[in-house]
Design an enzyme around this catalytic site. Structure first.
Site, PDB file in Angstrom:
ATOM      1  N   LYS A 129       0.834  -1.205   0.000  1.00 38.35           N
ATOM      2  CA  LYS A 129       0.000   0.000   0.000  1.00 38.35           C
ATOM      3  C   LYS A 129       0.867   1.254   0.000  1.00 38.35           C
ATOM      4  CE  LYS A 129      -0.192   0.127   5.027  1.00 38.35           C
ATOM      5  NZ  LYS A 129      -0.918   0.554   6.196  1.00 38.35           N
ATOM      6  N   ARG A 185     -10.632   0.977  14.397  1.00 39.08           N
ATOM      7  CA  ARG A 185     -10.650   1.691  13.110  1.00 39.08           C
ATOM      8  C   ARG A 185     -11.642   0.972  12.202  1.00 39.08           C
ATOM      9  NH1 ARG A 185      -4.406   2.143  11.308  1.00 39.08           N
ATOM     10  NH2 ARG A 185      -5.137   0.173  10.472  1.00 39.08           N
ATOM     11  N   TYR A 201      14.843  30.392   6.794  1.00 38.55           N
ATOM     12  CA  TYR A 201      13.736  31.198   7.314  1.00 38.55           C
ATOM     13  C   TYR A 201      13.772  31.337   8.832  1.00 38.55           C
ATOM     14  CZ  TYR A 201      11.578  30.707   2.708  1.00 38.55           C
ATOM     15  OH  TYR A 201      11.319  30.756   1.363  1.00 38.55           O
ATOM     16  N   MET A 246      10.734  24.427   1.595  1.00 37.22           N
ATOM     17  CA  MET A 246       9.933  23.577   0.718  1.00 37.22           C
ATOM     18  C   MET A 246      10.783  22.713  -0.208  1.00 37.22           C
ATOM     19  SD  MET A 246       6.824  24.581  -1.870  1.00 37.22           S
ATOM     20  CE  MET A 246       5.843  25.372  -0.586  1.00 37.22           C
TER      21      MET A 246
END
Length: 389
Positions: A41, A140, A274, A322
């Site tokens: 998966k 779940r 940053y 990013m």
């Protein structure tokens, strides 16, 4: 065969030889009659679903597992036609018809799903392969014990009408990665009770299964007819508490590397990235690594993530941005294009996915799974006759 040049900016190297060896190592832990499902998966936990599925099947896995039907259908579309594929995370309106046509084993956890799969089977005029999932305590997906008799009864009625075949009964552990957790025994007891109810009612499953990676590795009494290792197959320990990959005869499959994009001299007192959370203590060299949170590098590891550059482990200096982050090279002269190795098996002194997980306060599953599509996957040892490590 001319070799494609390795991508310069960044690449995730996927060692299919290691994956095959891991599958064989896992199979050696289970009894001869027990089958193995390779869970692929989430694009094989970021490693590439189709190549990893093929390698796992070559190494002796008999089943493949995916979360969504779309993931399962993509494996069929890629030409993986003979392996059994179980998918478990269905949403109303999902493609049951295509699932039946593709011979998928489809998990049903509730009456709405049973109704939809039965309708699809009626429309197509052919039976569906269905596995009923029990919620034995994870809370779940899966059917609650109180609703189990109804789900089992209705599934058997549909089976008598030739609309489906119940091929499996299964569940999933909540805390198998925590040795001795009281929920493990409680879930196992409840699973046995729910199996007994279904079998007394007339279900004859081909497979009964509950064991995930940690249970496959440490709880032989949970193996039943099939085990479902996921993360362990990729050579990552399901729990540092249980042991490192090597303790289980496993080897990490993914290595993440980038080419240094820029190296420059910076004076003392220079802010980096940053927010200036990092300021150079003295004159130094800074190296720019062209990977960022858009590529799956956790921003949470800002100021902490480890990277091997020029034979030394450096630390992310300041915030992960990013597309890039900076490492302080401490005055070392590193050539642009030199390799920055973020993680791998650890053979060369490089960090591991677990080291990044520790730096980001998460689990190694998340580190490998979130490596983004902008990072090309490069496959090593694609032919299955490679020499073993």
């Amino acid at each position: 065969m001319s070799q494609m040049p390795l991508p310069r900016r960044a690449r995730a190297e996927i060692d299919l030889g290691a994956l095959r060896a891991n599958v064989r190592s896992l199979r050696a832990r289970i009894s001869p009659g027990t089958q193995m499902m390779a869970v692929v998966k989430a694009d094989a936990y970021g490693h590439g679903a189709v190549p990893c599925a093929r390698a796992a099947l070559e190494a002796g896995a008999g089943w493949l597992g995916t979360a969504t039907p779309h993931e399962a259908l993509a494996l069929r579309a890629a030409g993986i036609s003979d392996a059994r594929i179980l998918c478990w995370l269905w949403t109303p309106g999902d493609p049951w018809d295509q699932g039946i046509e593709a011979d998928l084993d489809m998990t049903v956890s509730a009456m709405w799903a049973l109704d939809e799969v039965v309708d699809a089977a009626r429309r197509l005029g052919r039976p569906a392969r269905v596995q009923l999932k029990a919620d034995t305590g994870l809370g779940r997906n899966g059917c609650q014990p109180a609703d189990w008799p109804q789900l089992v009864g209705e599934a058997l009625r549909a089976q008598e009408d030739g609309l489906l075949r119940v091929t499996g009964l299964w569940s999933h552990f909540a805390c198998a990665d925590e040795p001795g957790h009281p929920s493990i025994a409680a879930q196992l007891d409840l699973f046995r009770t729910m199996l007994e109810h279904a079998e007394k009612a007339g279900v004859t499953p081909e497979v009964r299964h509950i064991a995930n990676s940690p249970a496959t590795l440490t709880l032989p009494e949970t193996h039943f007819d099939l085990v479902r290792p996921g993360i362990a197959m990729y050579g990552v320990s399901p729990s540092p508490e249980l042991g490192a990959p090597a303790d289980f005869g496993l080897r990490p499959v993914m290595s993440l590397a980038a080419g240094i994009a820029l190296v420059k001299q910076a004076p003392a007192g220079h802010g980096v990235s940053y927010g200036h959370h990092y300021v150079t203590a003295h004159e130094t060299t800074l190296g720019l690594v062209p990977l960022g949170y858009a590529d799956g590098i956790p921003r949470h590891a800002s100021g902490r993530g480890p990277v091997l550059v020029g034979g030394k482990v450096r630390t992310v200096a300041g915030r992960v941005a990013m597309d890039q982050f900076v490492v302080d090279l401490g005055g070392d002269e590193i050539a642009p294009g030199a390799e920055a190795l973020l993680f791998g098996p650890g053979d060369r002194g490089e960090p591991t996915a677990q080291d990044w997980a520790d730096a980001a306060d998460t689990i190694a599953y998340e580190i490998v799974t979130r490596i983004g599509a902008r990072v090309p996957r490069v496959y090593l040892n694609e032919n299955s006759d490679e020499s073993h490590h």
